[in-house]
Design an enzyme around this catalytic site. Structure first.
Site, PDB file in Angstrom:
ATOM      1  N   SER A   1       0.834  -1.200   0.000  1.00  0.00           N
ATOM      2  CA  SER A   1       0.000   0.000   0.000  1.00  0.00           C
ATOM      3  C   SER A   1       0.874   1.258   0.000  1.00  0.00           C
ATOM      4  O   SER A   1       1.678   1.446  -0.917  1.00  0.00           O
ATOM      5  CB  SER A   1      -0.962  -0.030   1.190  1.00  0.00           C
ATOM      6  OG  SER A   1      -1.916   0.992   1.112  1.00  0.00           O
TER       7      SER A   1
ATOM      8  N   ASP B   1      -8.844  -4.597  -6.386  1.00  0.00           N
ATOM      9  CA  ASP B   1      -8.311  -3.712  -5.358  1.00  0.00           C
ATOM     10  C   ASP B   1      -8.502  -2.251  -5.760  1.00  0.00           C
ATOM     11  O   ASP B   1      -8.173  -1.847  -6.881  1.00  0.00           O
ATOM     12  CB  ASP B   1      -6.828  -4.029  -5.148  1.00  0.00           C
ATOM     13  CG  ASP B   1      -6.237  -3.283  -3.967  1.00  0.00           C
ATOM     14  OD1 ASP B   1      -6.931  -2.426  -3.384  1.00  0.00           O
ATOM     15  OD2 ASP B   1      -5.079  -3.562  -3.628  1.00  0.00           O
TER      16      ASP B   1
END
Length: 674
Positions: free
Chosen positions: A447, A499
């Site tokens: 991330s 995602d």
């Protein structure tokens, strides 16, 4: 539709948003009215005590007030359910009905106060049953009034005053002009919105110190948010309805699309062995990116045993062992890292859990299994990290030998530069390389950590030309095209399914906003039906609903208070670019940014809606940034970003399925998939 205007100001609620809250309150009021009626019927002859007449009068008037409120709620729910999102004509009476409903709060509040006084002062000598019943009615009145006040606060819009709406009305005109006066009008219209967003951020982050870096982050994020929302008049329920419609439309297109058409977007990779090797490397290094989160994610992944195991290890370990660890006073973070990675204490060169805006935790260790000097960067885990994520302006990132414009996400670039200075100025990398000179430098993260790892790899490439970087679920708006192409030689990005984060970028958000505007503008079904069907579809699945999206011959000028159209979005984009300097990308917030390196996309096979207890199967393939040029709406758009889910998917591909590489039956011969 646009926010409803009541009492001379705009609110963050539309006239068709009152169906569900009105129906809920109506249900509560009807139950309350029936209970009060039963109470009055059973006890109407028993109020013969001193003050009993007052209690009797209280119940009678309460029944009348509740009946009036119930009638007003029925009218509000019925009228609010009429029309469509953009066609608010059948709902013209809603503001007047709301004013009537608001007027009923004053006698209700007055009567609740009088009831409380009468029960406390004039109920001596009355039976406990009658007094308790009246006390229950008084408490119910105060509870309803309290939650009503909370609801008013929630839907209050600080920018809904007449002055703010007047300033917003001149903004589209100001964008079309090129004089200095028009620029001043545009600045005035936006400055109020920026101040409101700054106040919201300060209130949300009230626990953070108000230092220079935090104030700079607040200002940057406020400008981004105010600019993004300045040209729309949508309320949150409009966005929810648009997302529901868009999700079902995307699912319909996905089911009818030719599989070869989807896979044709993927670039060919050198060999199938290359894909297998990268998958094995990604599965190995993902555990280090996972470990960088410290004890919170370790306990989350092992909810039954993790906390007890960490507590035992932290208590048994000597405090002197953690002297070289920065920002981990109890040692629980480092203990969880040891448990997750399987490394020994002596394998770690530097561990830092220091966390501020633009300063994120990381550690440096020796991975003897892969013969790598490993730098693992933590992802988003705190409010400070979120501010780093949201500082999404572009910042210059010149790299020697790269032709083309080089810029990157500002917040992530600042975090990468912080780690770069620590590694170089403090001699951390020099120390690690001196311990294992034959080891390869590998940088990894998930991330926010993935984005920082990729930028850090760009900064270190000139000194360590053989370095590798594994970026798991990196932010989509990260690098300019020139830098993204440059990183294809040493960065591998791993993305799972739909995602959301790898698809997040300002251009993608603008595109999503345009799609939502188009969907809600054209759909001819009431909003409450869209939301009900959307909730059912998200929870139980089924066939996507084929909502009509035509205006059925209605002209745009027949719509009262229409939504802003796509031409406004295009007009805004062009005017913003004209107001910014073309030579300084750091002052432009709408430049395209891309994922770093080669992209390894892992997707789930099987039905889109599966049982919570069924194990998913995965396939992997090389793909390009074209596959991430739009945001896909899905219930798994968040779960696919979780580091434990990504780790499980990689382990499933490399451990649970140790079979030779096999291309999809629909794939072309030049595509490599697992």
């Amino acid at each position: 539709m646009p926010g409803m205007v009541v009492f001379g100001r705009r609110w963050v609620i539309a006239s068709d948003d009152l169906v569900f809250p009105g129906a809920f309150e109506l249900f509560i009021r009807v139950i309350w009215w029936i209970g009060t009626l039963v109470l009055y019927t059973n006890h109407k002859g028993r109020f013969d005590c001193p003050g009993g007449s007052l209690l009797h009068t209280y119940l009678v008037v309460l029944l009348v007030l509740l009946a009036a409120i119930i009638l007003s709620l029925i009218a509000i729910v019925y009228v609010s359910a009429q029309g469509t999102i953009t066609n608010s004509g059948p709902r013209r009476a809603v503001p007047a009905l709301l004013c009537l409903r608001a007027l009923l709060y004053f006698p209700e509040l007055t009567w609740a106060c009088l009831g409380a006084i009468w029960v406390s002062d004039d109920s001596q000598g009355c039976r406990e049953a009658e007094v308790g019943a009246v006390i229950g009615a008084v408490i119910a009145s105060w509870v309803i009034l309290f939650f009503t006040t909370i609801g008013v606060v929630v839907v209050f819009d600080p920018l809904g005053s007449p002055r703010s709406r007047a300033a917003a009305s001149v903004e589209p005109v100001a964008r079309d002009l090129e004089s200095s006066g028009s620029r001043q009008l545009l600045y005035t219209a936006r400055s109020l919105a920026v101040r409101v967003w700054e106040c919201r951020l300060r209130l949300l982050c009230c626990c953070l110190p108000q230092d220079d870096s935090n104030r700079a982050a607040f200002s940057s994020i406020a400008q981004l948010f105010s600019s993004f929302f300045s040209d729309t008049d949508l309320v949150p329920s409009d966005i929810a309805a648009g997302l529901s419609l868009l999700h079902q439309e995307q699912d319909k297109n996905e089911r009818t699309r030719d599989p070869d058409e989807v896979l044709a977007q993927s670039p060919s990779s050198p060999t199938r062995e290359d894909l297998q090797m990268e998958l094995e490397g990604a599965a190995h290094f993902m555990q280090f990116a996972f470990a960088a989160y410290g004890w919170p994610l370790y306990v989350y992944a092992k909810p039954f045993t993790g906390a007890c195991k960490l507590a035992r290890e932290c208590c048994c370990r000597r405090a002197s062992e953690f002297d070289a660890i920065e920002g981990d006073h109890l040692g629980c973070h480092f203990t969880s890292v040891l448990q997750s990675t399987g490394l020994q204490y002596r394998d770690f060169i530097h561990i830092s859990f220091h966390n501020q805006v633009y300063e994120i935790p990381f550690y440096v260790a020796l991975d003897h299994r892969k013969e790598a000097v490993l730098v693992a960067v933590r992802g988003t885990l705190s409010l400070k990290d979120a501010l780093t994520d949201l500082s999404a302006e572009c910042e210059d990132l010149p790299v020697e030998g790269v032709s083309g414009t080089c810029y990157a996400h500002k917040g992530i670039a600042q975090a990468a530069k912080y780690i770069y200075k620590k590694l170089i100025n403090d001699g951390i990398l020099t120390q690690a390389i001196s311990v294992a000179p034959e080891y390869q430098l590998v940088i990894t993260g998930h991330s926010l950590g993935a984005g920082a790892a990729a930028v850090l790899a760009v900064l270190l490439r000139s000194m360590y030309p053989t370095l590798r970087c594994y970026a798991f679920s990196p932010p989509g708006g990260l690098l300019s095209k020139a830098l993204a192409d440059y990183t294809k030689h040493f960065v591998v990005s791993v993305v799972l399914g739909k995602d959301l984060v790898p698809r997040l970028s300002i251009p993608n958000m603008e595109h999503l906003k345009g799609r939502i505007l188009k969907m809600v503008s054209n759909c001819n079904k009431p909003k409450y039906q869209i939301l009900l069907r959307g909730c059912w579809y998200e929870v139980f699945g089924g066939k996507p609903d084929d909502f009509p999206t035509e205006l059925e011959g209605r002209r745009d000028d027949q719509l009262t208070q229409p939504l802003l159209g796509e031409h406004r979005l295009q007009q805004r984009s062009l005017s913003d670019q004209s107001l910014a300097s073309e030579d300084s990308p750091s002052h432009v917030t709408h430049l395209p940014l891309f994922l770093p390196g080669r992209i390894l996309h892992i997707t789930e096979e099987g039905p889109s809606h599966r049982s919570c207890f069924s194990q998913p199967s995965y396939r992997a393939q090389w793909t390009s940034e074209v596959a991430f040029c739009s945001i896909l709406i899905s219930p798994r758009m968040i779960t696919h970003h979780m580091p434990d889910v990504v780790l499980c998917a990689l382990r499933s591909l490399t451990q649970d399925l140790p079979i030779p590489l096999c291309p999809s039956p629909h794939s072309n011969s030049h595509l490599n998939v697992v």
